[in-house]
Design a protein around this motif. Sequence first.
Motif, PDB file in Angstrom:
ATOM      1  N   ASP A   1       0.819  -1.210   0.000  1.00 19.52           N
ATOM      2  CA  ASP A   1       0.000   0.000   0.000  1.00 19.52           C
ATOM      3  C   ASP A   1       0.856   1.266   0.000  1.00 19.52           C
ATOM      4  O   ASP A   1       0.334   2.376  -0.136  1.00 19.52           O
TER       5      ASP A   1
ATOM      6  N   LYS B   1      -4.340   0.974  -6.287  1.00 21.59           N
ATOM      7  CA  LYS B   1      -4.718  -0.421  -6.498  1.00 21.59           C
ATOM      8  C   LYS B   1      -4.685  -0.717  -7.989  1.00 21.59           C
ATOM      9  O   LYS B   1      -5.492  -0.186  -8.750  1.00 21.59           O
TER      10      LYS B   1
ATOM     11  N   ILE C   1      -2.233  -4.933  -0.744  1.00 22.47           N
ATOM     12  CA  ILE C   1      -3.329  -4.579  -1.639  1.00 22.47           C
ATOM     13  C   ILE C   1      -3.446  -5.657  -2.705  1.00 22.47           C
ATOM     14  O   ILE C   1      -2.460  -6.013  -3.365  1.00 22.47           O
TER      15      ILE C   1
END
Length: 501
Positions: free
Chosen positions: A153, A158, A236
């Motif tokens: 992250d 993303k 993520i």
Amino acid sequence: MLFERDNIIGVSKYLLLTGCGAMLFLSCSQSSDTRENSETLPVSVSEPVERDFAEIKRNGVLRMITSYSSGSYFLYKGVQVGFEYELLKAFTKENDLALEVVITGPDESPYDLLNSGRGDIIAANYTITPERKQVVEFTRPYNMVDQLIVVSDDLGFKPESISDMEGIPISVRRNSSYYVRLKELKDEGFPVNINIIPEDMDTESVLFQVADGTYEATVADDNIFDAADKYMNGLIKGPLIAESDTIAWAVRKNAPDLEYQLNRFLYKHFRFDEDGVPKRSAFLNVLRKKYFESGNQIADYYSPNYQGEQYGTISPYDNMIREVADEMDVDWVMLTAIAAQESKFNPSSVSWAGAVGIMQVLPRFSEISSDSLYIPEVNIREGAKILASHLDHYAYMDSTNKWSFALAAYNAGSGHLADARRLTIDHNKNPNEWEDVSESLLKLMQRKYYQNARYGFCRGIETVRYVNEIMNRYSTYQTILAHNREKTATGTGVLGLKTFN
């Protein structure tokens, strides 16, 4: 017939999300004659040893090659657990075998460990690939997984497609199916930047490194990611890059009987119906939920509280066992292995024979009151005292025989062991060699032998297995401690796995 579907199980579909959102399906697990394979695995042992199921049965031990990770094998409050371990343990139990764990060390090839005979089966969440099939034989699959990109992250976004990964290094082991898939995508023209990392880092270890920002991205199977995501912060989930990979155990190419026995076992737990949909047994579903869905046990193990001062590297009683072992001048790791075998570190444990506590001490052989034997420190000290007396009795032997005889006496009693040694002499064999005496212990289960023995019938198979399993556990514990020392020296925590709140 479900077995007739095996030739299509290895065919997997890959889903690639492109930048514009379209989906492209690619085949990954085609046969080796239809797939480009310009690189080979790092293997130095080309000829596998001759050791099939019959010899494994004679020896009574199946050796499992695996990694120390929550998906395969690890210690939970001193008890051996893990998805691969429990599944293979069920097989060995059905076949009256002990299970020995061989953890792959730094710079060790699992394929060389297998083909050299140091292990008999690779059980480490291995995807079936043509590259691997060149050096090993795979069993029926027991799981199907998807491969996905996982990013830190710290990147601040993303990724929705593989195209979003342009310029971002994806860290994977060369000896992994992830590398094979990324190489395929790169050869297809997609912007894939592969960063090769050390072979001794399993997927879980790499995910920790991604979570703390050491690596920017990696690839993981969806089941491993789902489990890790429950106890790691900083991960993520990115795009899917492979769908329906088949996971199986690997055996030597010249061990068809072992493969057959494993396939019979796996057939009961994982099949495909007429539509190709996987069907799992209740037992397999319980294991999947335990290790990949609930995550509580694994989260506990890697939490900072669990790794606090009240717990040790191997068991909840490491410090106490160390202190007692030092007083009695015995090996604390061996003492820990005995405690794990006897009671799984349960201070309230009571056996059918009336033995109690962590070390399963029989009250009638102790000067300590029965109630006091439930106190962990008291029980450990009594157990260590009894063990030390056995070690002293066999002090003239070499280390391996001394420990084997002391363990056998701890389990069966000195009387039965003396009977077995006398029987060994009667058969013109060495009463100071455990290998010879263990055969006599097995004979003491037969009437024609035990009827003339001073102490009568002995359940010798239990004692022989007891010694083998403790010696195997001791070896595994030593490997775990060595790994831990190495990883601690490099500042990466327990076995290279950093903990997070």
